[in-house]
Scaffold this active site. Sequence first.
Site, PDB file in Angstrom:
ATOM      1  N   ALA A  33       0.846  -1.199   0.000  1.00  7.76           N
ATOM      2  CA  ALA A  33       0.000   0.000   0.000  1.00  7.76           C
ATOM      3  C   ALA A  33       0.880   1.247   0.000  1.00  7.76           C
ATOM      4  O   ALA A  33       2.091   1.170  -0.225  1.00  7.76           O
ATOM      5  CB  ALA A  33      -0.918  -0.020   1.214  1.00  7.76           C
ATOM      6  N   ASN A  34       0.296   2.398   0.237  1.00  2.90           N
ATOM      7  CA  ASN A  34       1.051   3.658   0.334  1.00  2.90           C
ATOM      8  C   ASN A  34       0.341   4.581   1.315  1.00  2.90           C
ATOM      9  O   ASN A  34      -0.674   4.225   1.894  1.00  2.90           O
ATOM     10  CB  ASN A  34       1.205   4.293  -1.051  1.00  2.90           C
ATOM     11  N   ARG A  35       0.884   5.769   1.513  1.00  2.00           N
ATOM     12  CA  ARG A  35       0.437   6.654   2.598  1.00  2.00           C
ATOM     13  C   ARG A  35      -0.776   7.513   2.261  1.00  2.00           C
ATOM     14  O   ARG A  35      -1.139   8.381   3.045  1.00  2.00           O
ATOM     15  CB  ARG A  35       1.590   7.590   3.003  1.00  2.00           C
ATOM     16  N   ALA A  99      -3.907   7.256  -5.351  1.00  2.00           N
ATOM     17  CA  ALA A  99      -2.507   6.843  -5.365  1.00  2.00           C
ATOM     18  C   ALA A  99      -2.500   5.332  -5.636  1.00  2.00           C
ATOM     19  O   ALA A  99      -2.362   4.515  -4.723  1.00  2.00           O
ATOM     20  CB  ALA A  99      -1.842   7.174  -4.037  1.00  2.00           C
TER      21      ALA A  99
END
Length: 223
Positions: A33-35, A99
């Site tokens: 995943a990402n932020r 994102a």
Amino acid sequence: ALLDASPKPLAGKTAIVTSGPTHEPIDPVRYIANRSSGRQGHAIAAALAKLGADVTLVSGPVTIPDPDGVTTLHVETAAEMLEAVTSHLPADIAVMVAAVADWRVASSADQKIKKMPGEAPAPLMLTENPDILKTVGHHEKRPRLVVGFAAETQNVEENGRSKLQRKGADLIVANDVSPQTGVMGGMRNQVKIISETAIDAWPDLGKDEVAMRLAELIAARLA
Ligand code: CTP
Ligand code: CA
């Protein structure tokens, strides 16, 4: 909303917005995943709705609530996000804010991967995800206005310009997501609006304010 008499320049227009990260499974309990918090994308969906658009928000996994006045679809992976977006075409407006994870695990495991005492962990084999913005930007049912984001940590304008061209977008909202800016996961954003003919640098603003300005810009471009 009952007594909302504000101008509705996007009345009768449909919009698809993506927001949040995607989660790409490694095994049943782990993911890549990402932020991304989804704050900017959700705010844009709400702002377009406020101007009268009929908005479908396709959201990856986030902890913030669904915006009022918007139809929100929840997905997990890039593949699911692509399917949700393309199945909602045609639309007048697409704003791809998510994102999206650039890679997924080539073949995620059906069972939880166990560690083997004394053995080196197996490397993860990755494969590239579909590009949702690029697909929409070149689609036979391409929306009249296609807006993308560019998340950069360097060469913001140059990279934003090349994304505009590569992905077939009308506008790119470029931002610096270096850790010290606090943009990723934070409440504020400082963006540059890149079109074929101009670059407009906006001041540092709350994400809600960036969203409202962008919705107004979209309404002006469609007028
Ligand atoms: N995007 C998308 N699908 C992907 C990757 C990106 O729809 N698989 C969209 C994002 O929602 C954003 C734009 O493309 O609107 C740019 O995303 P970004 O991550 O900045 O660019 P990439 O093309 O993925 O390139 P890189 O991450 O290498 O800079
Ligand atoms: Ca990317």
